[in-house]
Motif scaffolding. Sequence first.
Motif, PDB file in Angstrom:
ATOM      1  N   LEU A  56      32.844  85.870 -21.567  1.00  0.00           N
ATOM      2  CA  LEU A  56      31.405  85.983 -21.803  1.00  0.00           C
ATOM      3  C   LEU A  56      30.615  85.382 -20.649  1.00  0.00           C
ATOM      4  N   ASP A  57      31.120  84.289 -20.087  1.00  0.00           N
ATOM      5  CA  ASP A  57      30.427  83.668 -18.949  1.00  0.00           C
ATOM      6  C   ASP A  57      30.451  84.564 -17.714  1.00  0.00           C
ATOM      7  N   LEU A  58      31.459  85.436 -17.617  1.00  0.00           N
ATOM      8  CA  LEU A  58      31.593  86.313 -16.450  1.00  0.00           C
ATOM      9  C   LEU A  58      30.813  87.619 -16.603  1.00  0.00           C
ATOM     10  N   CYS A  59      30.323  87.892 -17.815  1.00  0.00           N
ATOM     11  CA  CYS A  59      29.566  89.132 -18.017  1.00  0.00           C
ATOM     12  C   CYS A  59      28.290  89.115 -17.172  1.00  0.00           C
ATOM     13  N   ARG A  60      27.944  90.272 -16.651  1.00  0.00           N
ATOM     14  CA  ARG A  60      26.720  90.386 -15.853  1.00  0.00           C
ATOM     15  C   ARG A  60      26.120  91.774 -16.052  1.00  0.00           C
ATOM     16  N   GLY A  61      24.809  91.858 -15.837  1.00  0.00           N
ATOM     17  CA  GLY A  61      24.123  93.136 -15.888  1.00  0.00           C
ATOM     18  C   GLY A  61      24.181  93.781 -17.255  1.00  0.00           C
ATOM     19  N   ARG A  62      24.259  95.099 -17.248  1.00  0.00           N
ATOM     20  CA  ARG A  62      24.356  95.872 -18.489  1.00  0.00           C
ATOM     21  C   ARG A  62      25.803  95.852 -18.971  1.00  0.00           C
ATOM     22  N   VAL A  63      26.020  95.497 -20.251  1.00  0.00           N
ATOM     23  CA  VAL A  63      27.368  95.252 -20.778  1.00  0.00           C
ATOM     24  C   VAL A  63      27.708  96.262 -21.857  1.00  0.00           C
ATOM     25  N   LEU A  64      28.933  96.786 -21.810  1.00  0.00           N
ATOM     26  CA  LEU A  64      29.500  97.617 -22.867  1.00  0.00           C
ATOM     27  C   LEU A  64      30.583  96.813 -23.567  1.00  0.00           C
ATOM     28  N   SER A  74      28.947  90.548 -28.842  1.00  0.00           N
ATOM     29  CA  SER A  74      27.672  91.207 -28.523  1.00  0.00           C
ATOM     30  C   SER A  74      26.488  90.327 -28.909  1.00  0.00           C
ATOM     31  N   LEU A  75      26.557  89.710 -30.070  1.00  0.00           N
ATOM     32  CA  LEU A  75      25.452  88.868 -30.538  1.00  0.00           C
ATOM     33  C   LEU A  75      25.267  87.659 -29.623  1.00  0.00           C
ATOM     34  N   GLU A  76      26.377  87.081 -29.160  1.00  0.00           N
ATOM     35  CA  GLU A  76      26.269  85.933 -28.256  1.00  0.00           C
ATOM     36  C   GLU A  76      25.647  86.362 -26.932  1.00  0.00           C
ATOM     37  N   LEU A  77      26.036  87.516 -26.410  1.00  0.00           N
ATOM     38  CA  LEU A  77      25.448  87.993 -25.164  1.00  0.00           C
ATOM     39  C   LEU A  77      23.972  88.332 -25.354  1.00  0.00           C
ATOM     40  N   GLN A  78      23.622  88.924 -26.483  1.00  0.00           N
ATOM     41  CA  GLN A  78      22.210  89.169 -26.787  1.00  0.00           C
ATOM     42  C   GLN A  78      21.417  87.872 -26.792  1.00  0.00           C
ATOM     43  N   ALA A  79      22.000  86.829 -27.392  1.00  0.00           N
ATOM     44  CA  ALA A  79      21.321  85.541 -27.454  1.00  0.00           C
ATOM     45  C   ALA A  79      21.101  84.964 -26.065  1.00  0.00           C
ATOM     46  N   ARG A  80      21.917  85.374 -25.107  1.00  0.00           N
ATOM     47  CA  ARG A  80      21.760  84.932 -23.722  1.00  0.00           C
ATOM     48  C   ARG A  80      20.789  85.833 -22.944  1.00  0.00           C
ATOM     49  N   THR A 109      34.401 106.284 -28.945  1.00  0.00           N
ATOM     50  CA  THR A 109      35.450 105.624 -28.184  1.00  0.00           C
ATOM     51  C   THR A 109      34.990 105.560 -26.731  1.00  0.00           C
ATOM     52  N   TRP A 110      35.698 104.777 -25.923  1.00  0.00           N
ATOM     53  CA  TRP A 110      35.321 104.697 -24.511  1.00  0.00           C
ATOM     54  C   TRP A 110      35.469 106.061 -23.842  1.00  0.00           C
ATOM     55  N   MET A 111      36.339 106.911 -24.406  1.00  0.00           N
ATOM     56  CA  MET A 111      36.607 108.202 -23.774  1.00  0.00           C
ATOM     57  C   MET A 111      35.458 109.192 -23.961  1.00  0.00           C
ATOM     58  N   ASP A 112      34.777 109.123 -25.115  1.00  0.00           N
ATOM     59  CA  ASP A 112      33.732 110.117 -25.376  1.00  0.00           C
ATOM     60  C   ASP A 112      32.323 109.531 -25.352  1.00  0.00           C
ATOM     61  N   LEU A 113      32.184 108.285 -24.972  1.00  0.00           N
ATOM     62  CA  LEU A 113      30.869 107.656 -24.924  1.00  0.00           C
ATOM     63  C   LEU A 113      29.994 108.305 -23.857  1.00  0.00           C
ATOM     64  N   ASP A 114      28.754 108.585 -24.231  1.00  0.00           N
ATOM     65  CA  ASP A 114      27.768 109.101 -23.284  1.00  0.00           C
ATOM     66  C   ASP A 114      26.545 108.187 -23.354  1.00  0.00           C
ATOM     67  N   ALA A 115      26.567 107.114 -22.591  1.00  0.00           N
ATOM     68  CA  ALA A 115      25.489 106.121 -22.654  1.00  0.00           C
ATOM     69  C   ALA A 115      25.169 105.551 -21.282  1.00  0.00           C
ATOM     70  N   GLY A 116      25.420 106.322 -20.241  1.00  0.00           N
ATOM     71  CA  GLY A 116      25.141 105.825 -18.906  1.00  0.00           C
ATOM     72  C   GLY A 116      26.255 104.947 -18.384  1.00  0.00           C
ATOM     73  N   THR A 117      25.937 104.152 -17.373  1.00  0.00           N
ATOM     74  CA  THR A 117      26.932 103.299 -16.732  1.00  0.00           C
ATOM     75  C   THR A 117      26.601 101.827 -16.939  1.00  0.00           C
ATOM     76  N   PHE A 118      27.610 100.980 -16.708  1.00  0.00           N
ATOM     77  CA  PHE A 118      27.508  99.560 -17.033  1.00  0.00           C
ATOM     78  C   PHE A 118      28.006  98.705 -15.869  1.00  0.00           C
ATOM     79  N   ASP A 119      27.484  97.490 -15.819  1.00  0.00           N
ATOM     80  CA  ASP A 119      27.968  96.518 -14.834  1.00  0.00           C
ATOM     81  C   ASP A 119      29.227  95.819 -15.318  1.00  0.00           C
ATOM     82  N   THR A 120      29.362  95.672 -16.644  1.00  0.00           N
ATOM     83  CA  THR A 120      30.517  95.012 -17.239  1.00  0.00           C
ATOM     84  C   THR A 120      30.980  95.797 -18.452  1.00  0.00           C
ATOM     85  N   VAL A 121      32.276  96.089 -18.508  1.00  0.00           N
ATOM     86  CA  VAL A 121      32.901  96.643 -19.709  1.00  0.00           C
ATOM     87  C   VAL A 121      33.786  95.542 -20.283  1.00  0.00           C
TER      88      VAL A 121
END
Length: 258
Positions: A56-64, A74-80, A109-121
Amino acid sequence: MDLTAWQPHAEAMRSYHEGNAAAVIVVYDDFGRDDVPVSYFFRDPGQFLPYERDALDLCRGRVLDVGAGSGGHSLELQARGMDVTAIEVLPQLSRILRQRGVRQVRTATWMDLDAGTFDTVLMLMNGLGLTETLDGLGRFFRHAPRLLRPGGQVLADSTDVRVRMDPDVGKTGRLNRPDGRYIGELHFQLEFEGEKGPPFGQLYVDPDTLKRSAESAGWSREIIRGPDDSGHYLARLTVRQPEPATLHRPSNPGSSAG
């Protein structure tokens, strides 16, 4: 992926979320049977394990958040203050995520997701297990770049099960079973309140095999934490950037070596 295999998990999560604090999901695998309190999947941030906190500390940018479960990460990252999209494969699980306050939820699933791109998966709690086999892991490395922005990262954990299955692994380094199957390609089956789903595959990949698979597909693998005494570790995976072309200055035709 056979989604019915995950139905007992979804029912157990729903039961706990609706007040059944004693809910237990039964997990059968190559090692035997394990009765898992569903409360484990609803842990507070203060109960996160060290590798989870590192990730979680290493997450950056837009996260999937892949396989977000109850949404704790997800809730912890939202809180940040981070921009997080959580995905789960079954509508019941997506409903729990929304009810618990995750703002961006997709059933995919990660295979069929259509939500743009992310900085962290983010793929925690053996997130790479979703690839099921080494061939599936190879497909992940070939197709996952579409999820990442330039310079993006995948944070995932796994376990070298040889530590548990082969006491002499340090001496033998054995990777295959007698039937030829990779030692970390396990068979799972889930049960809740007497209802069993069909068996399905889960991959537990050792660090060296992960590195070979990643590099063969043009990725880099970095170990962030571990492996510990049980073989568990956290890795960061990134797409290797092409080396810049070297400019060769043409020689001066009027020059002389002397």
